[in-house]
Write a protein that holds these residues in place. Structure first.
Motif, short mmCIF file in Angstrom:
data_model
loop_
_atom_site.label_atom_id
_atom_site.label_comp_id
_atom_site.label_asym_id
_atom_site.label_seq_id
_atom_site.Cartn_x
_atom_site.Cartn_y
_atom_site.Cartn_z
N LYS A 42 -18.99 22.57 -27.90
CA LYS A 42 -17.58 22.36 -28.30
C LYS A 42 -17.47 21.34 -29.42
O LYS A 42 -16.64 21.49 -30.32
CB LYS A 42 -16.77 21.88 -27.08
CG LYS A 42 -16.44 22.98 -26.10
CD LYS A 42 -14.96 23.32 -26.14
CE LYS A 42 -14.62 24.46 -25.21
NZ LYS A 42 -14.17 23.98 -23.89
N LYS A 78 -10.81 14.07 -24.13
CA LYS A 78 -10.09 15.20 -23.50
C LYS A 78 -10.89 16.50 -23.61
O LYS A 78 -10.89 17.32 -22.70
CB LYS A 78 -8.69 15.34 -24.10
CG LYS A 78 -7.78 14.22 -23.60
CD LYS A 78 -6.35 14.34 -24.05
CE LYS A 78 -5.55 13.17 -23.48
NZ LYS A 78 -4.15 13.16 -23.89
N MET A 104 -14.59 19.99 -16.43
CA MET A 104 -13.83 20.58 -15.32
C MET A 104 -14.01 22.10 -15.26
O MET A 104 -13.85 22.70 -14.21
CB MET A 104 -12.34 20.27 -15.48
CG MET A 104 -11.99 18.83 -15.19
SD MET A 104 -10.24 18.61 -15.51
CE MET A 104 -10.01 16.87 -15.19
N SER A 105 -14.32 22.70 -16.40
CA SER A 105 -14.46 24.16 -16.41
C SER A 105 -15.88 24.63 -16.17
O SER A 105 -16.08 25.73 -15.69
CB SER A 105 -13.99 24.71 -17.77
OG SER A 105 -12.61 24.48 -17.92
N LYS A 106 -16.86 23.80 -16.53
CA LYS A 106 -18.25 24.29 -16.52
C LYS A 106 -19.14 23.71 -15.43
O LYS A 106 -20.20 24.26 -15.15
CB LYS A 106 -18.90 24.01 -17.88
CG LYS A 106 -18.19 24.63 -19.07
CD LYS A 106 -18.22 26.15 -19.01
CE LYS A 106 -17.54 26.75 -20.23
NZ LYS A 106 -17.29 28.19 -20.06
N VAL A 107 -18.77 22.56 -14.86
CA VAL A 107 -19.68 21.91 -13.91
C VAL A 107 -19.69 22.62 -12.55
O VAL A 107 -20.73 22.84 -11.96
CB VAL A 107 -19.34 20.42 -13.75
CG1 VAL A 107 -20.11 19.80 -12.58
CG2 VAL A 107 -19.67 19.67 -15.04
N GLY A 108 -18.51 23.00 -12.07
CA GLY A 108 -18.44 23.78 -10.83
C GLY A 108 -18.32 22.95 -9.58
O GLY A 108 -17.45 23.20 -8.77
N LEU A 111 -10.49 12.29 -18.88
CA LEU A 111 -9.08 12.59 -19.19
C LEU A 111 -8.23 11.32 -19.18
O LEU A 111 -7.45 11.06 -20.09
CB LEU A 111 -8.55 13.60 -18.16
CG LEU A 111 -7.07 13.99 -18.28
CD1 LEU A 111 -6.79 14.61 -19.63
CD2 LEU A 111 -6.69 14.97 -17.17
N ARG A 112 -8.42 10.52 -18.10
CA ARG A 112 -7.61 9.29 -18.00
C ARG A 112 -7.99 8.28 -19.09
O ARG A 112 -7.13 7.56 -19.60
CB ARG A 112 -7.81 8.65 -16.62
CG ARG A 112 -7.33 9.51 -15.45
CD ARG A 112 -5.84 9.38 -15.22
NE ARG A 112 -5.42 10.24 -14.13
CZ ARG A 112 -5.21 9.84 -12.87
NH1 ARG A 112 -5.40 8.58 -12.54
NH2 ARG A 112 -4.82 10.69 -11.94
N THR A 132 -11.79 14.00 -14.72
CA THR A 132 -10.62 13.13 -14.57
C THR A 132 -10.90 11.77 -15.21
O THR A 132 -10.02 11.18 -15.85
CB THR A 132 -10.25 12.96 -13.09
OG1 THR A 132 -9.99 14.25 -12.55
CG2 THR A 132 -9.01 12.10 -12.93
N ALA A 154 -13.35 16.25 -20.93
CA ALA A 154 -12.71 16.45 -19.62
C ALA A 154 -12.51 17.93 -19.33
O ALA A 154 -12.92 18.45 -18.29
CB ALA A 154 -11.37 15.72 -19.58
N MET A 155 -11.92 18.62 -20.30
CA MET A 155 -11.63 20.05 -20.14
C MET A 155 -12.93 20.83 -19.89
O MET A 155 -13.00 21.70 -19.03
CB MET A 155 -10.96 20.53 -21.43
CG MET A 155 -10.64 21.99 -21.45
SD MET A 155 -9.09 22.25 -20.55
CE MET A 155 -8.93 24.03 -20.72
N PRO A 208 -14.48 17.93 -11.65
CA PRO A 208 -13.18 17.28 -11.66
C PRO A 208 -13.26 15.75 -11.63
O PRO A 208 -12.37 15.09 -12.17
CB PRO A 208 -12.48 17.81 -10.40
CG PRO A 208 -13.49 18.55 -9.63
CD PRO A 208 -14.60 18.92 -10.57
N LEU A 209 -14.31 15.18 -11.04
CA LEU A 209 -14.40 13.71 -10.99
C LEU A 209 -14.71 13.14 -12.37
O LEU A 209 -13.97 12.28 -12.86
CB LEU A 209 -15.45 13.28 -9.96
CG LEU A 209 -15.05 13.55 -8.51
CD1 LEU A 209 -16.23 13.31 -7.56
CD2 LEU A 209 -13.86 12.67 -8.10
#
Lengths: 238, 215
Positions: free
Chosen positions: B55, B69, B76-80, B92-93, B89, B72-73, B85-86
């Motif tokens: 990317k 970001k 969250m989409s590729k790790v599974g 992202l934050r 996030t 983050a995206m 999400p951890l």
């Protein structure tokens, strides 16, 4: 248009199966699976969840149901990414029972929070149903006859016998709960909430079972007539 | 870029170095996770960070926040697994905390790391001592804030955070896990390092190396 559902699972097959099961009871409700990873492996994907949210929303909002821990985190992350939209609600609910209850509620025209609530109380309701059954049984054992003296004013009652071979299985339960859910009525069938598909299914009522219907509220007459019509026609299955 | 601030190039370099260190340590993280988890941490993170590299090449970000970001995206989409999400996030934050800034000074850097840690806590509901990535992140954030308050450069803030994260990861060895799959093991988790704390220390060290290289 009705509230849509998104089913988030680690497994693509599991998500698709839950969609299939829930859709059978709720024709016309938009239910979209977001299961597994892009490569087909186990896991949850933010992109899949966000894409499913877009597909499922027909303008009335979307309720999201999830399976295990990180699926919840992925769904929460999706909402955070989207800036916490008011049109999406996460349900803290058992996946299968919650999805079925939510689908039926959505089909009956319930709003976003009501659909989420239906999912979250899917198991509680069936527990309460069993407790109510136990109480009724005790009352009968002691030989009391509560019905006539304690019937509140305006209450409508009926006693009906199931004539279709499959009895009150999933589809008829969904039909009854769906139609009754759109009415302004408090209705009990054999002691359980007639507006809850999960509670009706817990009755396990087969062919020949007698149904005691008690309804009160503005739509009580119409509600009892509806149940009578469906039961005596065998839910259109005979 | 100056000694007193970091920029987008640093953020991109951090992610590239993270991808490299995760790839190098893929088997080590798998071994750690196999001992007390489901064994997929190294593979999942490697897949996630590899996707970040693609990317970064195809859509180069313009600000540190946009860089984080993007990370983050993608995570969250590729790790599974839960790490998606951890970590997602966290980035992202951090991006949100940095806003539109193109120059990240020590105070904003420390605030970004604190926001990242708070995001992981909010998402995973873990506390210090639960044998999770929080056990690396919280000492790192404390050290970063102390260093920033003392007037350290961003590179020095990151170096302090990385050292504290490494100590925090080592300190998970004797702990019983209270979150995640390792929590089912009870005392059998004792003596094993938490894979999430270990990868967090690696990733924060990558941030410091990127900061040192740019100083």
């Amino acid at each position: 248009m009705s509230v849509g559902l998104v089913i988030v699972s680690h497994s693509a097959a599991l998500a698709a199966g839950v969609v299939e099961l829930a859709a059978q009871m709720a024709v016309g409700v938009s239910i979209v699976a977001a299961g597994g990873m892009d490569d087909g492996g186990l896991g949850t994907s933010l992109e899949k969840v966000m894409s499913a949210l877009g597909q499922a929303d027909t303008g009335e909002g979307v309720v999201v149901l999830t399976d295990l821990g990180s699926a919840v985190m992925t769904a929460e992350s999706a909402l955070e990414f989207m800036g916490g939209p008011a049109t999406v609600a996460l349900a803290d609910a058992p996946l299968v029972e919650g999805a079925v209850a939510a689908a039926v509620a959505a089909a009956s025209g319930a709003g976003l929070q009501a659909v989420r609530h239906a999912a979250e109380t899917a198991l509680q309701n069936s527990g309460a149903a069993r407790a109510t059954d136990a109480g009724t049984a005790t009352g009968l054992d002691s030989g009391t006859e509560p019905r006539k003296d304690h019937t509140p004013e305006g209450e409508q009652t009926a006693e009906l016998i199931l004539i279709n071979p499959m009895g009150l299985h999933a589809r008829p339960a969904a039909v009854l709960a769906g139609e009754l859910g759109a009415m302004d009525v408090d209705i009990e069938i054999n002691g359980v909430d007639g507006q809850s598909v999960m509670m009706l299914m817990t009755l396990g009522a087969g062919e020949g079972t007698k149904l005691h219907v008690r309804a009160s509220g503005p739509d009580a007459v119409g509600a009892v007539a509806l149940v009578r019509r469906e039961v005596t026609s065998g839910f259109g299955e005979i | 870029m100056t000694d007193s601030s970091l920029d987008t190039a640093w953020a991109v370099d951090w992610l590239r170095r993270s991808a490299a260190v995760v790839s190098e340590n893929r088997m080590a993280l798998i071994e750690l996770d196999r001992a007390i988890g489901d064994g997929d941490h190294g593979e999942n993170l490697d897949r996630g960070f590899s996707a970040i590299l693609e990317k970064l090449d195809s859509e180069p970000p313009l600000t540190p926040a946009a860089t984080f970001k993007l990370a983050a995206m993608t995570l969250m989409s590729k790790v599974g697994g839960a790490a998606g999400p951890l970590y997602g996030t966290a980035f992202l934050r951090m991006g949100t905390a940095m806003g539109e800034a193109v120059e990240i000074d020590s105070a904003l850097l420390a605030a970004g790391l604190a926001a990242a840690r708070d995001g992981v806590v909010a998402r995973g509901k873990a506390e210090v001592g639960d044998k999770t990535m929080i056990d690396a992140w919280t000492p790192a954030v404390d050290a970063a804030i102390s260093a920033a308050d003392a007037g350290a450069s961003p590179a020095a803030v990151l170096a302090a955070a990385a050292a504290a994260a490494e100590s925090g990861a080592v300190a998970t060895d004797p702990l019983i896990a209270h979150k995640g799959r390792a929590s089912y093991l009870g005392e059998r988790a004792i003596g094993h390092r938490d894979p999430g704390a270990a990868s967090s220390a690696m990733i924060l060290r990558a941030a410091a190396q990127a900061g040192g290289a740019s100083a």
